[in-house]
Design a protein around this motif. Structure first.
Motif: not given
Length: 277
Positions: A236-263
């Motif tokens: 998803f990081f490769d698929a997004l433009n710089p500054g792009g956003f990803i929305c996950l399900g309510h029980s999912e957290s990108m912070s527990r998966i990868s440090s590539l993204y800003r919260v």
């Protein structure tokens, strides 16, 4: 009748299916997996698992693997599910994206998995109804799934009562035609979404998906293990433009998966952003 699936058979299949799709079946899913394997063994006239498994691994066309994948993936959703994220899209994400836009390129949204189409079509309807700038910008909505059968259902745009139960009555009347077969989505909305088959765990499949502003990947990564989740986050990081956003399900957290993204904590929802630099 096909023979039973042994513990060893189950382990072999589970490891193979994980390598191919990134989906990990726990032991609690044993009955579900066995039932579908036995169905396909019987349909392909393979009485022994080892014969079926050999065909599954080495069939050049991959047709049987796709058929089995369709059976193994569960697709259940409805229109306007977790609506707060659509509100976040309209009230916070899109205004930020267009405020720093310096060209006339379309805004691109990727929905994966598409399931039977309720989520990408919900986004289209929500934008039409709630985003005041919809006529100022070209928006592309691309929806993907690993299940070819469910993609055909999504393209058809025909739904039952449960799928539309969370929609306001005014929207049902405006965007659907009621018939004995169910609720048929109007062509203008159906044609606003492009559907494609993609295996998120296959880099060859995802390589073409680039330059997106927003990704919706809700309630999929819960079926992946840590390794597959991390690989998906990188995809998803490769698929997004710089500054792009990803929305996950309510029980999912990108912070527990990868440090590539800003919260990003918006008033409507917590989402995750690819850094602008």
């Amino acid at each position: 009748m096909p023979s039973i699936i042994t513990d060893e058979d189950f382990q072999k299949f589970r490891e193979f299916f994980y390598r191919k799709t990134g989906i990990q079946f726990e032991n609690t899913k044993r009955y579900f997996v066995d039932k579908r394997l036995l169905e396909r063994m019987e349909a392909t006239d393979n009485k022994l698992f080892r014969n079926y498994f050999t065909m599954l691994r080495f069939q050049a066309s991959g047709e049987e693997l796709q058929t089995l994948t369709n059976l193994m993936t569960v697709n259940e959703t409805y229109f306007f599910r977790e609506e707060y994220q659509f509100k976040c899209l309209v009230d916070s994400i899109l205004p930020e994206l267009v405020s720093r836009r310096r060209n006339d390129k379309p805004l691109r949204i990727w929905v994966i998995p598409s399931s039977s189409g309720e989520e990408p079509y919900s986004i289209a309807i929500y934008l039409l109804e709630r985003w005041a700038d919809i006529n100022r910008y070209d928006v592309e909505i691309i929806a993907s799934d690993i299940d070819t059968r469910i993609l055909e259902s999504a393209r058809a745009g025909l739904y039952g009562d449960r799928a539309v139960s969370h929609l306001p009555e005014a929207y049902r009347q405006k965007y659907f035609k009621r018939s004995a077969a169910g609720y048929q989505l109007i062509d203008d909305v159906r044609h606003a979404v492009e559907f494609s088959r993609v295996n998120l765990s296959d880099r060859a499949d995802t390589r073409a998906f680039r330059h997106f502003d927003v990704v919706f990947c809700r309630n999929l990564l819960i079926y992946f293990d840590d390794v597959s989740r991390k690989a998906a986050a990188e995809t998803f990081f490769d698929a997004l433009n710089p500054g792009g956003f990803i929305c996950l399900g309510h029980s999912e957290s990108m912070s527990r998966i990868s440090s590539l993204y800003r919260v990003r904590k918006f008033p409507e929802a917590i989402v995750y952003q690819k850094p602008t630099e």
